[in-house]
Design an enzyme around this catalytic site. Structure first.
Site, PDB file in Angstrom:
ATOM      1  N   ASP A 192      44.231  35.073  38.432  1.00 56.29           N
ATOM      2  CA  ASP A 192      44.085  36.424  37.893  1.00 56.29           C
ATOM      3  C   ASP A 192      42.704  36.982  38.223  1.00 56.29           C
ATOM      4  O   ASP A 192      42.575  38.135  38.666  1.00 56.29           O
ATOM      5  CB  ASP A 192      44.313  36.404  36.380  1.00 56.29           C
ATOM      6  CG  ASP A 192      44.202  37.789  35.767  1.00 56.29           C
ATOM      7  OD1 ASP A 192      44.859  38.720  36.258  1.00 56.29           O
ATOM      8  OD2 ASP A 192      43.450  37.930  34.782  1.00 56.29           O
ATOM      9  N   HIS A 234      44.631  31.723  35.098  1.00 54.34           N
ATOM     10  CA  HIS A 234      43.444  32.531  34.829  1.00 54.34           C
ATOM     11  C   HIS A 234      42.594  32.682  36.098  1.00 54.34           C
ATOM     12  O   HIS A 234      42.098  33.775  36.404  1.00 54.34           O
ATOM     13  CB  HIS A 234      42.632  31.884  33.708  1.00 54.34           C
ATOM     14  CG  HIS A 234      41.454  32.670  33.261  1.00 54.34           C
ATOM     15  ND1 HIS A 234      41.548  33.908  32.657  1.00 54.34           N
ATOM     16  CD2 HIS A 234      40.116  32.388  33.331  1.00 54.34           C
ATOM     17  CE1 HIS A 234      40.335  34.360  32.378  1.00 54.34           C
ATOM     18  NE2 HIS A 234      39.452  33.460  32.784  1.00 54.34           N
TER      19      HIS A 234
END
Length: 105
Positions: free
Chosen positions: A81, A78
């Site tokens: 990202d 995450h």
């Protein structure tokens, strides 16, 4: 790296990516209004956020090269990202600011 330290690193990368994206959007908004001084300032702030995250990544890569393995989990994915989204927004914002300069000036 213990779990608490790793989570601090992950959250730092997430925040840097989010800050880069936010500053990039602010740069576009300023350029749209014709305020290119503010747009350039926001792009510099966005770049600094990316540099901060990149420095954190470099520290992690150096530790990995020394044999200090960092577990990859959903939090780390995450974070990466968020960072990549921030980088993409900054790159795009630079181009959009330049287009507004040509249109408005």
């Amino acid at each position: 790296m213990d779990d608490e330290k790793r989570m601090q690193v992950v959250m730092g990368i997430i925040m840097a990516g989010g800050n880069a994206k936010a500053h990039a959007v602010e740069a576009i908004t300023a350029a749209k209004k014709g305020d290119f001084t503010e747009a350039e300032k926001k792009l510099e702030e966005a770049n600094q956020a990316i540099v901060d995250a990149h420095n954190t990544q470099t520290e992690m890569l150096t530790a990995e090269a020394r044999g200090e393995h960092t577990p990859i989990d959903l939090y780390m994915v995450h974070a990466q990202d968020h960072l990549m989204t921030g980088i993409t927004f900054v790159d795009l914002a630079k181009e959009i600011v330049e287009v507004y300069k040509k249109i408005i000036d």
